[in-house]
Design a protein around this motif. Structure first.
Motif, short mmCIF file in Angstrom:
data_model
loop_
_atom_site.label_atom_id
_atom_site.label_comp_id
_atom_site.label_asym_id
_atom_site.label_seq_id
_atom_site.Cartn_x
_atom_site.Cartn_y
_atom_site.Cartn_z
N ALA A 172 0.83 -1.20 0.00
CA ALA A 172 0.00 0.00 0.00
C ALA A 172 0.87 1.24 0.00
CB ALA A 172 -0.93 0.00 1.21
N HIS A 173 0.45 2.25 -0.75
CA HIS A 173 1.17 3.52 -0.80
C HIS A 173 0.68 4.41 0.33
CE1 HIS A 173 1.42 7.81 -2.05
NE2 HIS A 173 2.64 7.43 -2.36
N ARG A 174 1.64 4.93 1.08
CA ARG A 174 1.27 5.87 2.15
C ARG A 174 1.57 7.29 1.68
NH1 ARG A 174 2.65 6.20 8.55
NH2 ARG A 174 2.03 8.38 8.77
N SER A 175 0.55 8.12 1.74
CA SER A 175 0.70 9.51 1.32
C SER A 175 1.35 10.34 2.43
CB SER A 175 -0.66 10.10 0.98
OG SER A 175 -1.43 10.25 2.16
N ILE A 176 1.76 11.53 2.06
CA ILE A 176 2.32 12.45 3.04
C ILE A 176 1.28 12.77 4.13
CG2 ILE A 176 3.08 14.83 3.38
CD1 ILE A 176 5.25 13.09 2.32
N GLY A 177 0.02 12.77 3.74
CA GLY A 177 -1.04 13.07 4.70
C GLY A 177 -1.32 11.96 5.69
N GLY A 178 -0.71 10.77 5.45
CA GLY A 178 -0.86 9.68 6.41
C GLY A 178 -1.81 8.59 6.00
N SER A 179 -2.54 8.78 4.94
CA SER A 179 -3.49 7.76 4.50
C SER A 179 -2.83 6.79 3.54
CB SER A 179 -4.70 8.41 3.83
OG SER A 179 -4.29 9.08 2.64
N TYR A 180 -3.37 5.59 3.52
CA TYR A 180 -2.96 4.59 2.53
C TYR A 180 -3.95 4.68 1.38
CZ TYR A 180 0.28 2.73 5.96
OH TYR A 180 1.32 2.58 6.84
N ASP A 181 -3.51 5.28 0.30
CA ASP A 181 -4.46 5.65 -0.75
C ASP A 181 -4.42 4.77 -1.99
OD1 ASP A 181 -2.55 8.69 -1.61
OD2 ASP A 181 -1.96 6.59 -1.42
N TYR A 182 -3.43 3.96 -2.13
CA TYR A 182 -3.37 3.02 -3.26
C TYR A 182 -2.93 1.66 -2.75
CZ TYR A 182 -3.57 7.23 -6.14
OH TYR A 182 -3.96 8.41 -6.71
N TRP A 183 -3.54 0.62 -3.34
CA TRP A 183 -3.28 -0.74 -2.90
C TRP A 183 -2.97 -1.64 -4.08
CZ3 TRP A 183 -3.66 -2.22 2.32
CH2 TRP A 183 -4.12 -1.23 3.18
N GLY A 184 -2.11 -2.63 -3.84
CA GLY A 184 -1.86 -3.64 -4.83
C GLY A 184 -2.94 -4.70 -4.81
N GLN A 185 -2.79 -5.68 -5.67
CA GLN A 185 -3.81 -6.72 -5.81
C GLN A 185 -3.64 -7.83 -4.78
OE1 GLN A 185 -1.10 -6.56 -7.61
NE2 GLN A 185 -0.29 -8.65 -7.68
N GLY A 186 -2.49 -7.88 -4.14
CA GLY A 186 -2.23 -8.89 -3.12
C GLY A 186 -1.50 -10.10 -3.66
N THR A 187 -0.74 -10.73 -2.78
CA THR A 187 -0.05 -11.97 -3.13
C THR A 187 -0.21 -12.94 -1.96
OG1 THR A 187 2.04 -12.91 -3.90
CG2 THR A 187 2.20 -11.16 -2.25
N GLN A 188 -0.49 -14.20 -2.30
CA GLN A 188 -0.79 -15.19 -1.26
C GLN A 188 0.50 -15.76 -0.68
OE1 GLN A 188 -3.93 -16.47 -0.06
NE2 GLN A 188 -2.58 -17.43 1.46
N VAL A 189 0.55 -15.80 0.63
CA VAL A 189 1.63 -16.48 1.35
C VAL A 189 1.00 -17.57 2.20
CG1 VAL A 189 3.39 -16.24 3.14
CG2 VAL A 189 3.15 -14.47 1.37
N THR A 190 1.46 -18.80 2.00
CA THR A 190 0.93 -19.92 2.77
C THR A 190 2.09 -20.62 3.45
OG1 THR A 190 -0.88 -20.23 1.19
CG2 THR A 190 -0.40 -22.05 2.69
N VAL A 191 1.99 -20.76 4.77
CA VAL A 191 3.04 -21.41 5.55
C VAL A 191 2.45 -22.69 6.12
CG1 VAL A 191 4.70 -21.17 7.42
CG2 VAL A 191 3.97 -19.15 6.14
N SER A 192 3.04 -23.81 5.74
CA SER A 192 2.55 -25.10 6.21
C SER A 192 3.30 -25.53 7.47
CB SER A 192 2.71 -26.15 5.12
OG SER A 192 4.08 -26.32 4.81
N SER A 193 2.59 -26.24 8.31
CA SER A 193 3.20 -26.69 9.59
C SER A 193 3.86 -28.04 9.44
CB SER A 193 2.13 -26.74 10.67
OG SER A 193 1.09 -27.60 10.28
#
Length: 118
Positions: free
Chosen positions: A97-118
Motif C-alpha cells: 500500500a502507498h502511504r501519502s504524506i497526509g498519512g493515509s494509505y491511498d493506493y493498494w496492490g492486488q495482493g499476493t498469497q503467502v501460505t506457511v505449512s506446519s
C-alpha cells in the motif's frame, strides 16, 4: 495514479523464508513510503510493516519484529519484505500500500498469497 504490483508469494514450510516485492509506478513526486498489510481468512486486514522513502525509517508490527525486514530501492521505486522464520499464522494475502504524506494509505496492490505449512 499509483500502481502497485506485488510478487514473491508462495507456499513454504514453517521456519522457511520468502521475499515479497512491490513495484510502484506513477509514484507522486511527494510520497511518504510504502507499507505491507496482510489479511488472513476470516480476519481483518492488519498492518505488517512500513518504510519511508526518505531515510529508510521502518516500522513493524510486534508480531513480525525480528523476523521480517522491510527495505527499499528508491531508484526502482520498489519495496521488499524479507520474511524469515515463517509461522503458520503468517499465512495470509499480503498487500502493498502507498502511504501519502497526509498519512493515509491511498493506493493498494492486488495482493499476493503467502501460505506457511506446519
Amino acid at each position: 495514479q499509483v500502481q502497485l504490483v506485488e510478487s514473491g508469494g508462495g507456499l513454504v514450510q514453517a521456519g522457511g523464508s520468502l521475499r515479497l516485492s512491490c513495484a510502484a509506478s506513477g509514484r507522486p513526486f511527494i510520497s511518504y513510503g510504502l507499507g505491507w498489510f496482510r489479511q488472513a481468512p476470516g480476519k481483518e486486514r492488519e498492518f505488517v510493516a512500513l518504510i519511508r522513502w526518505s531515510g529508510g525509517m521502518a516500522d513493524y508490527a510486534d508480531s513480525v519484529k525480528g523476523r521480517f525486514t522491510i527495505s527499499r530501492d528508491n531508484a526502482k521505486s520498489t519495496v521488499y519484505l524479507q520474511m524469515n522464520s515463517l509461522k503458520p499464522e503468517d499465512t495470509a494475502v499480503y498487500y502493498c500500500a502507498h502511504r501519502s504524506i497526509g498519512g493515509s494509505y491511498d493506493y493498494w496492490g492486488q495482493g499476493t498469497q503467502v501460505t506457511v505449512s506446519s
